[in-house]
Motif scaffolding. Structure first.
Motif, PDB file in Angstrom:
ATOM      1  N   LEU B 532      -6.589   9.196   5.089  1.00  0.00           N
ATOM      2  CA  LEU B 532      -6.942   9.206   3.666  1.00  0.00           C
ATOM      3  C   LEU B 532      -6.116   8.168   2.914  1.00  0.00           C
ATOM      4  O   LEU B 532      -6.621   7.479   2.015  1.00  0.00           O
ATOM      5  N   MET B 533      -4.856   8.043   3.291  1.00  0.00           N
ATOM      6  CA  MET B 533      -3.991   7.047   2.664  1.00  0.00           C
ATOM      7  C   MET B 533      -4.536   5.660   2.919  1.00  0.00           C
ATOM      8  O   MET B 533      -4.599   4.818   2.034  1.00  0.00           O
ATOM      9  N   TYR B 534      -4.932   5.419   4.162  1.00  0.00           N
ATOM     10  CA  TYR B 534      -5.452   4.110   4.535  1.00  0.00           C
ATOM     11  C   TYR B 534      -6.703   3.769   3.748  1.00  0.00           C
ATOM     12  O   TYR B 534      -6.899   2.647   3.306  1.00  0.00           O
ATOM     13  N   LEU B 535      -7.572   4.787   3.585  1.00  0.00           N
ATOM     14  CA  LEU B 535      -8.835   4.530   2.900  1.00  0.00           C
ATOM     15  C   LEU B 535      -8.654   4.371   1.402  1.00  0.00           C
ATOM     16  O   LEU B 535      -9.546   3.906   0.706  1.00  0.00           O
ATOM     17  N   ALA B 536      -7.493   4.781   0.909  1.00  0.00           N
ATOM     18  CA  ALA B 536      -7.291   4.732  -0.532  1.00  0.00           C
ATOM     19  C   ALA B 536      -6.829   3.380  -1.012  1.00  0.00           C
ATOM     20  O   ALA B 536      -6.435   3.242  -2.175  1.00  0.00           O
ATOM     21  N   VAL B 537      -6.875   2.395  -0.143  1.00  0.00           N
ATOM     22  CA  VAL B 537      -6.416   1.066  -0.553  1.00  0.00           C
ATOM     23  C   VAL B 537      -7.234   0.592  -1.749  1.00  0.00           C
ATOM     24  O   VAL B 537      -8.445   0.807  -1.824  1.00  0.00           O
ATOM     25  N   LEU B 575       0.614   3.762   4.566  1.00  0.00           N
ATOM     26  CA  LEU B 575       1.271   3.585   3.278  1.00  0.00           C
ATOM     27  C   LEU B 575       1.634   2.131   3.052  1.00  0.00           C
ATOM     28  O   LEU B 575       1.353   1.538   2.008  1.00  0.00           O
ATOM     29  N   LEU B 576       2.270   1.531   4.057  1.00  0.00           N
ATOM     30  CA  LEU B 576       2.716   0.155   3.904  1.00  0.00           C
ATOM     31  C   LEU B 576       1.538  -0.798   3.749  1.00  0.00           C
ATOM     32  O   LEU B 576       1.645  -1.837   3.107  1.00  0.00           O
ATOM     33  N   LEU B 577       0.398  -0.419   4.349  1.00  0.00           N
ATOM     34  CA  LEU B 577      -0.741  -1.312   4.268  1.00  0.00           C
ATOM     35  C   LEU B 577      -1.550  -1.118   3.001  1.00  0.00           C
ATOM     36  O   LEU B 577      -2.211  -2.039   2.532  1.00  0.00           O
ATOM     37  N   SER B 578      -1.544   0.117   2.486  1.00  0.00           N
ATOM     38  CA  SER B 578      -2.449   0.392   1.364  1.00  0.00           C
ATOM     39  C   SER B 578      -1.814   0.206   0.002  1.00  0.00           C
ATOM     40  O   SER B 578      -2.470  -0.277  -0.925  1.00  0.00           O
ATOM     41  N   VAL B 579      -0.585   0.663  -0.120  1.00  0.00           N
ATOM     42  CA  VAL B 579       0.030   0.561  -1.448  1.00  0.00           C
ATOM     43  C   VAL B 579       0.375  -0.909  -1.708  1.00  0.00           C
ATOM     44  O   VAL B 579       0.956  -1.561  -0.850  1.00  0.00           O
ATOM     45  N   PRO B 580      -0.002  -1.414  -2.849  1.00  0.00           N
ATOM     46  CA  PRO B 580       0.263  -2.839  -3.123  1.00  0.00           C
ATOM     47  C   PRO B 580       1.755  -3.113  -3.074  1.00  0.00           C
ATOM     48  O   PRO B 580       2.574  -2.288  -3.479  1.00  0.00           O
ATOM     49  N   THR B 581       2.088  -4.279  -2.557  1.00  0.00           N
ATOM     50  CA  THR B 581       3.496  -4.616  -2.317  1.00  0.00           C
ATOM     51  C   THR B 581       4.338  -4.461  -3.551  1.00  0.00           C
ATOM     52  O   THR B 581       5.467  -3.959  -3.487  1.00  0.00           O
ATOM     53  N   GLU B 582       3.798  -4.888  -4.673  1.00  0.00           N
ATOM     54  CA  GLU B 582       4.605  -4.842  -5.899  1.00  0.00           C
ATOM     55  C   GLU B 582       5.004  -3.415  -6.212  1.00  0.00           C
ATOM     56  O   GLU B 582       6.120  -3.147  -6.624  1.00  0.00           O
ATOM     57  N   GLN B 583       4.043  -2.496  -6.031  1.00  0.00           N
ATOM     58  CA  GLN B 583       4.335  -1.101  -6.328  1.00  0.00           C
ATOM     59  C   GLN B 583       5.387  -0.553  -5.383  1.00  0.00           C
ATOM     60  O   GLN B 583       6.278   0.195  -5.785  1.00  0.00           O
ATOM     61  N   ILE B 584       5.255  -0.930  -4.117  1.00  0.00           N
ATOM     62  CA  ILE B 584       6.241  -0.422  -3.155  1.00  0.00           C
ATOM     63  C   ILE B 584       7.630  -0.889  -3.570  1.00  0.00           C
ATOM     64  O   ILE B 584       8.580  -0.114  -3.643  1.00  0.00           O
ATOM     65  N   LEU B 585       7.713  -2.178  -3.847  1.00  0.00           N
ATOM     66  CA  LEU B 585       9.024  -2.723  -4.134  1.00  0.00           C
ATOM     67  C   LEU B 585       9.556  -2.196  -5.448  1.00  0.00           C
ATOM     68  O   LEU B 585      10.760  -2.047  -5.623  1.00  0.00           O
ATOM     69  N   ALA B 586       8.643  -1.891  -6.365  1.00  0.00           N
ATOM     70  CA  ALA B 586       9.117  -1.409  -7.666  1.00  0.00           C
ATOM     71  C   ALA B 586       9.573   0.031  -7.577  1.00  0.00           C
ATOM     72  O   ALA B 586      10.646   0.386  -8.036  1.00  0.00           O
ATOM     73  N   ASP B 587       8.732   0.894  -6.952  1.00  0.00           N
ATOM     74  CA  ASP B 587       8.993   2.332  -7.067  1.00  0.00           C
ATOM     75  C   ASP B 587       9.728   2.937  -5.904  1.00  0.00           C
ATOM     76  O   ASP B 587      10.338   3.978  -6.037  1.00  0.00           O
TER      77      ASP B 587
END
Lengths: 328, 634
Positions: B532-537, B575-587
Motif C-alpha cells: 500500500l505504501m508503494y502504491l501511494a506514491v 517508504l524510501l521509494l514513495s515518499v518524495p525525497t524532500e519530505q523524507i529529508l525534512a521530516d
C-alpha cells in the motif's frame, strides 16, 4: 426450409403438483370419452376428460404421497396406481365408482415403476421392485400370488432396479423381463426360471427409463448422462449394443415408443421433449413448452391414427398434449 | 611402522606431516588432486596399500587433521573409495571423529550433496562406524526438531540438515530402525510441528518431505504420512536421496520420476479398453439399409436449430444477486452458482447500483461459503470483492478494515481481507491492469497474491526495477511500454486503506493476537502495508503514511519471525521509494538515521538471507538519498 416445431394442441392445468405419471385410455369405441390418467406428487390421480380438457375425478388413495405410476388393466374401469407410500392400488372405476379394491404392499422405497403384462383373460403378471435392494418380484394379479423373485447373483453389484418392462414374444410364449439397474446395465431375465439370460452395460450412470419393441427385438434406454442407448436382442437371447445417440443436454426421465413403432419420445431434464424416428433414431423434433424437468411422456392408444396424441407431464405442474406425426 | 613388499620397514609419518602441512595451508586441491586418484587405484585390490593409506592419514598431527579429512571427504569419488582410503580413522582418532560427525554436519553447511553422500556412506560401510551413523542421525534429528533452530537458522542450513537426515535414513537397516523407532517417531512429531509453524513456505515443505520420509521408514506396513504440497526440484532431489543408489556417483532422479508418471498413465489406459470389450461389437445394420427404403424418410424433421445447451440464467440486477446469495432455499443451487459466476461483471457494469448496496455486498461476500463445488470459487469470490471495493472504495474499505480487527473471523478470512485490499489498491492506482495484463514490464504481481507469501519475491523484483530506474540516469531507451496516463484513483482513498490497518495491531483480541501466535497474519499485514505504501506514491497522504509506517517498523524490528522481518524491510524500501525525497529529508531525518544503523545490523547479523539482501538494498537506497542531498546546492 424446416418448419418450426408445433405448439401443444392443448395444455391441462390444475394438478397443483408436479406430474409424475401419465396413461391414456382412448381405445374405446364412440361415444366413450377419451381419458387421460395422471399421477401427481401430491398423491392424487386425476382423470382428465380429453374432450372438455377438465378433470372428471380426482382419486386420493396414496396418503398424499407421490404417485409415480398409473396403468389401466384392460379398459378404463380398472386402474392400477403405484405411490411412494410403498403401495400399489387397484381401483374400480366403473359406473362412477372410485374405490380401491385391492392393494399390494411392496415395501419398496425407490421410484421404480412396475410393469404389467396380460398373459390371459383376467390374468396379469406384474413386475415390481421389492423390499430387498436388488430384487425384482413378479406377482400374478389379481390373485397377488408370487410367481418368482429375481435376485442377481452375489457380488453382481447392480444396485437398485430403476425401470422394468415385462413382455412376451407372442401370446402364450415365455414372459421375459427387461430390467434397467442403478449401475447402468440392462438385464434380460427369464421369468419362469428366474435366471439371467443376458446382461449389457448400456450406460455409465443409472438407467432412468427403457422401452422395448418386441417385433424388431430392439430397445432403447435413457439415463442421467447425455447418451441414449439402443440395443438389440439376437436369436440367442443376447443383448448387444446397436447404436448410441448423444444428446445436447444430459438427463432423460422417460422414454416411450409409439404403439405403431414409428417414432419415440423422450422426456428430458432440460425441459424439452424430443421426438426421434424409431428406425434409425433420426432426430425429428424438439418440443419446447415446459419450464421445468419433464417427468413422463406417453402416447395415446386411439384407434383412429389421426387422433393420436402425445402427452408430457412436468415438474411445472402442467400436462402438455401434442398432436405430432399423426398423419403417417 | 608399516611393511611394504620387499620386507623393508619404513616410517610414513614424514609423509603424513607433509600432507598435513600442505593441506592446512590451503593447498588441498593441488596435493589431493594428485594423491587421491593414485591412492584410489592402488588401494583397489591391494590391501597392503590400503593399510599404508590408513596409516598415512592416522599419522597426520591433530592440528592438521581437520584439513586433511575435509580434503579427503571432498575429493573422494564415492563412499566406498573413502572407506578404502580412510579406514576406521573416525573410530581411532578423536579429532577426525569430531570433524566428521560434528563439524561437517552440524557446524558447516556449504558442502555439496555429494560430500554428504560420501561422508554418510562412509560411516555406513563398516560395523564399527555404524554406531557413529546412528549417533549422527540422532543429533541431526535433535537439531531438525528444535523449534529455535527452525526459527533462527538460515534456510540453506536447514536444507543441508534435511539432506543429511534423509541420507542417514537411506542407509539404516531394519534392526537399527527397530531399535530407534520410538526416538524417530518422537523427533518426527516435534520437528513436523516446528516446521509447519513456520511462515516460510520453503521451510514448511522441507519439514513435510522429511517427516514423510521418516514415516515411510518407520511404518513399513500400514498407512504412511502423506502431505499435499507442490513438487519442485528441491523436493524431488530430497526424495531421491532416500533411495539408496549403489552407484558411485549421484544419479539425477528426474528421468525416473518422469518414467514413473508415464507408467502410471499407461496403466490407466488399459482398464478402459477392457471395459469397451464388455459392451461388444455394435451390430452394423448394413444389409437392412441397402435392401429397404428408409421409411423414416416420410417423417419430416422440424426445425431444431433452437435446441441449445440449457443455461441457467443469472440475475441481471445487483439486488437480485443479493437475494439469491442470501437466500436459504436449497433448490436454487443452480441459480446460486450462476450468480457467483456472473457477479463480478455485473458489479463492474452497474457502478451506481453497486454503490447503493456496496457495504452489504461486501459483507455477504466476506462471509460467502462454497455451497456447491464450483471451479475457482475462491478466485470468483475474490474478484467480486475487488470489484465492489474499487467501485465504492471509501465505505467498503472502512468496513473491511474494521472487520480485520473484529472478533470471530478465521485467519483465512483476515488474510483474504488483506489480499482484497491490495488488489483493489493496485487496480485503483493503475487502472490499465484490470483484466488485461498483457503489458510488459515488471508490474505483474496481481494474481500471485492469491497464493500468498510469495508476494515478497515479486515486490522485491519490482523494487529492484524501481531502484534501477532511479539510479541509472543515462539514456537507456524505453525499457517499458509507456502507459496512457489517467488520474490515480487511489490517491483519495489511500488513507482509508492504510491507517485503519495500522492502528490496532498491538491490541490483542480474544481470538486474534497479531503479536503472539498469529504471526503469519502479522507477516501478511506487514507485506500488505509495504504494498500500500508503494502504491501511494505521488498521493497526498504519502508523507503521513510514511511517518506512521516508520514508527510501526521501529516497534516491530526485532520480531523473531523472518517472514515478518522481510515484510518490515520491504516497508522501508517502499517508504524510501514513495515518499518524495524532500519530505523524507525534512521530516524524518532522525528516524532514518536510527533506521540506518538498524539496517546495518540486519545486513551483518540476520540469519535469513533474504533479510540481509533487503537490508543491503535499503542501505543503497539511503545512499542515493544522501547523494541527492549533497547534489542539491545549499
Amino acid at each position: 426450409m424446416a418448419l418450426p416445431p408445433p405448439d401443444p394442441q392443448f395444455v391441462l392445468r390444475g394438478t397443483s403438483a408436479a406430474v409424475h405419471a401419465l396413461h391414456f385410455s382412448c381405445g374405446g369405441p364412440e361415444p366413450e370419452i377419451p381419458l387421460l390418467f395422471s399421477g401427481s406428487e401430491n398423491g392424487f390421480i386425476h382423470v382428465w376428460n380429453l374432450k372438455t380438457h377438465r378433470v372428471n375425478t380426482a382419486l386420493d388413495g396414496h396418503g398424499r404421497k407421490s404417485v409415480y405410476c398409473v396403468e389401466t388393466m384392460g379398459g378404463k374401469d380398472r386402474l392400477l396406481s403405484q405411490g411412494r407410500d410403498q403401495r400399489i392400488c387397484l381401483w374400480d372405476l366403473a359406473e362412477g365408482r372410485t374405490s380401491v379394491t385391492d392393494s399390494v404392499f411392496t415395501e419398496h422405497v425407490g421410484f421404480c415403476r412396475c410393469s404389467l403384462l396380460k398373459v390371459a383373460q383376467g390374468r396379469w403378471l406384474m413386475a415390481m421392485a421389492a423390499r430387498s435392494l436388488e430384487e425384482v418380484q413378479i406377482l400374478e394379479l389379481p390373485s397377488k400370488t408370487s410367481v418368482c423373485t429375481l435376485k442377481p447373483e452375489v457380488g453382481a453389484k447392480l444396485g437398485m432396479p430403476m425401470c422394468l418392462k415385462l413382455w412376451q414374444l407372442s401370446s402364450g410364449s415365455q414372459p421375459v423381463l427387461l430390467a434397467g439397474y442403478e449401475d447402468g446395465s440392462v438385464v434380460l431375465w427369464n421369468v419362469s426360471m428366474g435366471k439371467v439370460l443376458s446382461q449389457l452395460i448400456c450406460h455409465q450412470e443409472p438407467v432412468m427409463s427403457l422401452d422395448f419393441d418386441s417385433e424388431k427385438a430392439k430397445g432403447i434406454s435413457g439415463s442421467s448422462e447425455k447418451v441414449l442407448s439402443i440395443w438389440s436382442l439376437n436369436e440367442q437371447q443376447n443383448l448387444q449394443v446397436y447404436k448410441t445417440h448423444e444428446l445436447v443436454n444430459a438427463g432423460i426421465s422417460d422414454v416411450t415408443i409409439r404403439p405403431d413403432k414409428k417414432i419415440l419420445a423422450t422426456a428430458g431434464w432440460d425441459h424439452h421433449i424430443r421426438i426421434f424416428g424409431w428406425k434409425k433414431l433420426k432426430p425429428l423434433a424438439v418440443l419446447d413448452y415446459h419450464t421445468a424437468t419433464v417427468h413422463c411422456v406417453s402416447f395415446s392408444d386411439h384407434s383412429n391414427p389421426r387422433q393420436r396424441l402425445l402427452a408430457a407431464g412436468s415438474k411445472d405442474q402442467r400436462i402438455s398434449v401434442w398432436s405430432i406425426y399423426a398423419q403417417t | 611402522f608399516c611393511f611394504i613388499p620387499g620386507g623393508l620397514d619404513c616410517s610414513i609419518s614424514f609423509v603424513s606431516n607433509v600432507l598435513g602441512k600442505v593441506c592446512v595451508h590451503g593447498r588441498q586441491k593441488e596435493i589431493l588432486g594428485v594423491l587421491v586418484p593414485r591412492l584410489t587405484d592402488l588401494t583397489k585390490s591391494d590391501c597392503i596399500w590400503q593399510r599404508i593409506c590408513w596409516q598415512l592419514v592416522e599419522y597426520v598431527p591433530d592440528r592438521w587433521m581437520e584439513a586433511v579429512v575435509l580434503g579427503f571427504v571432498q575429493r573422494a569419488p564415492g563412499a566406498d573409495v573413502l572407506s578404502r582410503l580412510l579406514g576406521n580413522l573416525v573410530v581411532k582418532n578423536k579429532k577426525a571423529q569430531f570433524v566428521v560427525t560434528q563439524k561437517i554436519l552440524l557446524l558447516q553447511y556449504d558442502h555439496t550433496t555429494a560430500v554428504l553422500q560420501n561422508l554418510l556412506g562412509y560411516l555406513s560401510l563398516d560395523g564399527l562406524r555404524r554406531t557413529l551413523l546412528l549417533r549422527v542421525l540422532k543429533e541431526l534429528l535433535e537439531t531438525w526438531s528444535s523449534s529455535s533452530a527452525v526459527k533462527h537458522s538460515p534456510a540453506e542450513q536447514q536444507l543441508y540438515i534435511s539432506k543429511a537426515i534423509l541420507l542417514c535414513l537411506s542407509h539404516l537397516k531394519e534392526p537399527e530402525i527397530e531399535s530407534c523407532r520410538q526416538d524417530l517417531l518422537t523427533s518426527m512429531m516435534e520437528g513436523m510441528k516446528c516446521h509447519l509453524d513456520s511462515s516460510l513456505p520453503q521451510l514448511r515443505r522441507l519439514g513435510m518431505v522429511v517427516a514423510e520420509s521418516i514415516s515411510l521408514k518407520i511404518n513399513t506396513e500400514g498407512p504412511v504420512l502423506k502431505f499435499e504440497y507442490e513438487e519442485d526440484d528441491e523436493t524431488r532431489e530430497l526424495k531421491s536421496l532416500l533411495v539408496q543408489t549403489s552407484s558411485l556417483y549421484v544419479v539425477p532422479s528426474l528421468p525416473d520420476h518422469d518414467r514413473n508418471e508415464k507408467a502410471g498413465a499407461a496403466l490407466l489406459l488399459v482398464p478402459e479398453s477392457n471395459e469397451k470389450s464388455h459392451t461388444a461389437i455394435p451390430v452394423m445394420p448394413d444389409e437392412e439399409s441397402d435392401a429397404e427404403l428408409d421409411s423414416d424418410d416420410d417423417l419430416i424433421p422440424y426445425d431444431m436449430s433452437e435446441d441449445k445447451e440449457l443455461k441457467i440464467k443469472a440475475p441481471v440486477y445487483i439486488r437480485d444477486c443479493i437475494e439469491v446469495l442470501t437466500g436459504s432455499r436449497s433448490e436454487d443451487v443452480d441459480k446460486w452458482e450462476a450468480t457467483v459466476k456472473a457477479l463480478e461483471s455485473l458489479v463492474r457494469k452497474n457502478p451506481a447500483a453497486t454503490r447503493e448496496v456496496s457495504v452489504e455486498l461486501a459483507k455477504i461476500l466476506l462471509h460467502l461459503e462454497e455451497k456447491t463445488c464450483i471451479e475457482g470459487f475462491v478466485e470468483l469470490r475474490q474478484r467480486a470483492q475487488v470489484a465492489v471495493l474499487t467501485t465504492d472504495p471509501i465505505p467498503v474499505a472502512k468496513y473491511l478494515t474494521s472487520q480485520f480487527y473484529s472478533l470471530n473471523y478465521s485467519l483465512r478470512q483476515r488474510m483474504d481481507i488483506l489480499d482484497v485490499l491490495v488488489l483493489a489498491a493496485q487496480e485503483l492506482s493503475c487502472p490499465k491492469f484490470h483484466g488485461k495484463t498483457k503489458h510488459s514490464g515488471a508490474q505483474k504481481p496481481c494474481i500471485q497474491l492469491l497464493l500468498g507469501s510469495d508476494s515478497s519475491k515479486d515486490w522485491r523484483r519490482i523494487v529492484d526495477e524501481r531502484i534501477k530506474s532511479k539510479t541509472r540516469r543515462f539514456d537507456m531507451g524505453q525499457s517499458r511500454v509507456d502507459l496512457a496516463s489517467c488520474p490515480n484513483k487511489f490517491s483519495s482513498v489511500a488513507g482509508y486503506f492504510f491507517f485503519p490497518l495500522i492502528q490496532h495491531f498491538d491490541r490483542p483480541l480474544a481470538t486474534f493476537d497479531l503479536l503472539g501466535e498469529d504471526h503469519l497474519v502479522l507477516g501478511r499485514l506487514v507485506h500488505t502495508l509495504a504494498i500500500l505504501m508503494y502504491l501511494a506514491v505521488n498521493t497526498v497522504a504519502v508523507t503521513a503514511m510514511g511517518k506512521a509506517l516508520l514508527e510501526f517498523v521501529w516497534a516491530l524490528r526485532f520480531h523473531t519471525d523472518s517472514y515478518v522481518r522481510q515484510g518490515l524491510l520491504s516497508c522501508i524500501s517502499s517508504l524510501l521509494l514513495s515518499v518524495p525525497t524532500e519530505q523524507i529529508l525534512a521530516d524524518m531525518t532522525e528516524e532514518l538515521l536510527e533506521t540506518q544503523s538498524w539496517l546495518g545490523d540486519v545486513m551483518e547479523k540476520d540469519p535469513d538471507g533474504d533479510c540481509r539482501r533487503l537490508a543491503l538494498q535499503n542501505l543503497l537506497l539511503m545512499e542515493n538519498l544522501k547523494k541527492k542531498l549533497e547534489a542539491v546546492p545549499s
